[in-house]
Design a protein around this motif. Structure first.
Motif, mmCIF file in Angstrom:
data_model
loop_
_atom_site.group_PDB
_atom_site.id
_atom_site.type_symbol
_atom_site.label_atom_id
_atom_site.label_comp_id
_atom_site.label_asym_id
_atom_site.label_seq_id
_atom_site.Cartn_x
_atom_site.Cartn_y
_atom_site.Cartn_z
ATOM 1 N N LEU A 153 12.393 4.131 -0.060
ATOM 2 C CA LEU A 153 12.577 3.649 1.317
ATOM 3 C C LEU A 153 13.544 4.535 2.088
ATOM 4 O O LEU A 153 13.406 4.715 3.303
ATOM 5 N N GLY A 186 8.623 -1.553 2.630
ATOM 6 C CA GLY A 186 9.304 -2.034 1.432
ATOM 7 C C GLY A 186 8.672 -3.292 0.875
ATOM 8 O O GLY A 186 8.516 -3.438 -0.345
ATOM 9 N N TYR A 239 6.706 -3.391 -2.910
ATOM 10 C CA TYR A 239 7.468 -4.051 -3.972
ATOM 11 C C TYR A 239 6.580 -4.872 -4.898
ATOM 12 O O TYR A 239 5.841 -5.750 -4.442
#
Length: 442
Positions: free
Chosen positions: A12, A37, A41
């Protein structure tokens, strides 16, 4: 998909800098990084639609929670106050009032940059506004009188950054809102460090002029006591405004927001009293304040969303545990943090640095035993350094535009004042009582 929070943090970081280096808006870059993000994830995330639903919910909550703040309402008011003072030439009167009192001091009119920036910072809160306002007035004046170009440029660059340190400070307001720290105490904590920094700047100028008499023109401007006393008429109204705005906060009579509103009214009264208030410059002040406020609020909202994402995927906890595992001493940790901020200052502006790093850095620093109030002042110093750190030091761009000097000359002139600011950071870190001396008495 990425399941490791630390690996995700690194990815990121690269994504965020990719957005920033592509000249995208900072707020857009922060929000986009947060969404990416969430998407990246964990391999066991629900379908894409639910990811976007979650991102939308987090974004809506973060925008509301970060901007629905009474304390934050002081921000546009202080910006408007500074714009009114800048566009109604009140700052010019401030300079004219200081000139007669500095002709006998070693360094003479060089100190005008320090004093004028300190005083204007106390009513504007913006380093950019402080540098632009004072620089537009002093650089041409010092050049015409035969003062050394490099010392004039350096003193302006160093002193101009004090708009972030001497209250009311826009950075302090943003930090106080994001960290849930008393803005009033941040203002009070910045007084002694700000005065010390101004003193060190002036002491350096005086020393340079004693060692190099050629830096100061031989011509002596003589002013009678009558002329000096008449010059006070130009200064006293600005002092009165500073006392009303900051005195109310320090005495506990007004909140920062109420003081900011009083400051706007006071700046309008001064502009009207000096016969400088016109519909044109008033509308210019309003529009400039709206543009600046909208830009800052967009960045704050984006940073709040990124902060929520960082907490949601566990990056903050993982990073904290990793740094704790390194077993760094508190002072080594703060040294590493300081280097990080100097590096970030080479590519980002000050406000972006605060809102982008605070969600991750503050918990780590607090866990190491540092007080959030002290760290707020430390962070302001780091932001000040970013203002004169190439290649994106905003104050450097302002001075370049005003003076038409090449950037290499400006950087050489600024470097001694950069070192003085580093010295001040070391003193504040070794002796935190500098910050707490006044706050403990309130």
């Amino acid at each position: 998909m990425i399941s490791s929070p630390l690996t995700l943090a690194l990815v990121l970081l690269l994504v965020m800098f990719g957005f920033l280096l592509s000249s995208k808006w900072i707020g857009f870059s922060l929000i986009s990084t947060g969404i990416i993000g969430l998407v990246l994830y964990d391999a066991n995330l629900p379908p894409v639609l639910s990811i976007w639903d979650k991102a939308g919910t987090l974004l809506a909550n973060s925008i509301w929670n970060s901007l629905n703040s009474w304390a934050l309402s002081a921000l546009p008011l202080f910006i408007l106050m500074g714009e009114i003072l800048y566009r109604t030439a009140i700052s010019t009167k401030l300079l004219n009032g200081l000139v007669p009192w500095l002709t006998r001091v070693p360094g003479k009119l060089y100190h005008i940059n320090i004093l004028a920036c300190s005083l204007f910072a106390a009513v504007s809160g913006s380093s950019a506004a402080t540098t632009a306002t004072v620089g537009n007035i002093t650089l041409s004046e010092l050049k015409e009188r035969g003062y050394d170009k490099k010392l004039a440029l350096g003193s302006l660059a160093g002193a101009g950054t004090m708009g972030f340190l001497i209250p009311p400070s826009l950075i302090m307001i943003i930090y106080g809102v994001l960290s849930d720290t008393s803005i009033g105490k941040l203002f009070i904590g910045g007084i002694i460090p700000g005065l010390m920094l101004a003193f060190f700047y002036s002491a350096y100028i005086a020393l340079q002029c004693l060692l190099h008499p050629e830096y100061v023109p031989v011509k002596r401007d003589n002013y009678t006591w009558g002329q000096k006393l008449r010059a006070l008429k130009e200064i006293l109204p600005v002092f009165a405004l500073i006392f009303v705005v900051l005195g109310g906060i320090y005495l506990g009579m007004t909140t920062p927001t109420e003081a900011a509103a009083i400051g706007v009214v006071g700046s309008l009264v001064l502009a009207w009293g000096f016969r400088n208030l016109t519909l044109k410059n008033l509308m210019e002040s309003f529009m400039a304040a709206v543009r600046t406020t909208a830009m800052i609020c967009f960045i704050i909202a984006g940073a709040a969303f990124l902060s929520q994402m960082v907490g949601f995927v566990g990056i903050a906890n993982a990073l904290s545990r990793y740094i704790v595992s390194l077993e760094l001493s508190p002072y080594v940790l703060i040294l590493v943090v300081g280097f990080m901020y100097i590096l970030l200052g080479m590519i980002l502006d000050g406000i972006s640095i605060v809102v982008m790093t605070l969600p991750i850095v503050l918990p780590i620093v607090v866990n190491a035993g540092f007080d959030p109030l002290w760290f707020g002042i430390y962070l302001v110093f780091m932001v000040e350094l970013s203002q004169i750190t190439p290649p994106v030091g905003f104050s450097l761009f302002v001075i370049n535009h005003i003076s038409r000097e090449n950037m290499y000359t400006i950087l050489r002139a600024t470097f001694p004042f950069f070192l003085i600011m580093i010295l001040m950071v070391v003193l504040v870190t070794m002796f935190p009582q500098i910050v707490f001396f006044l706050t403990d008495k309130v």
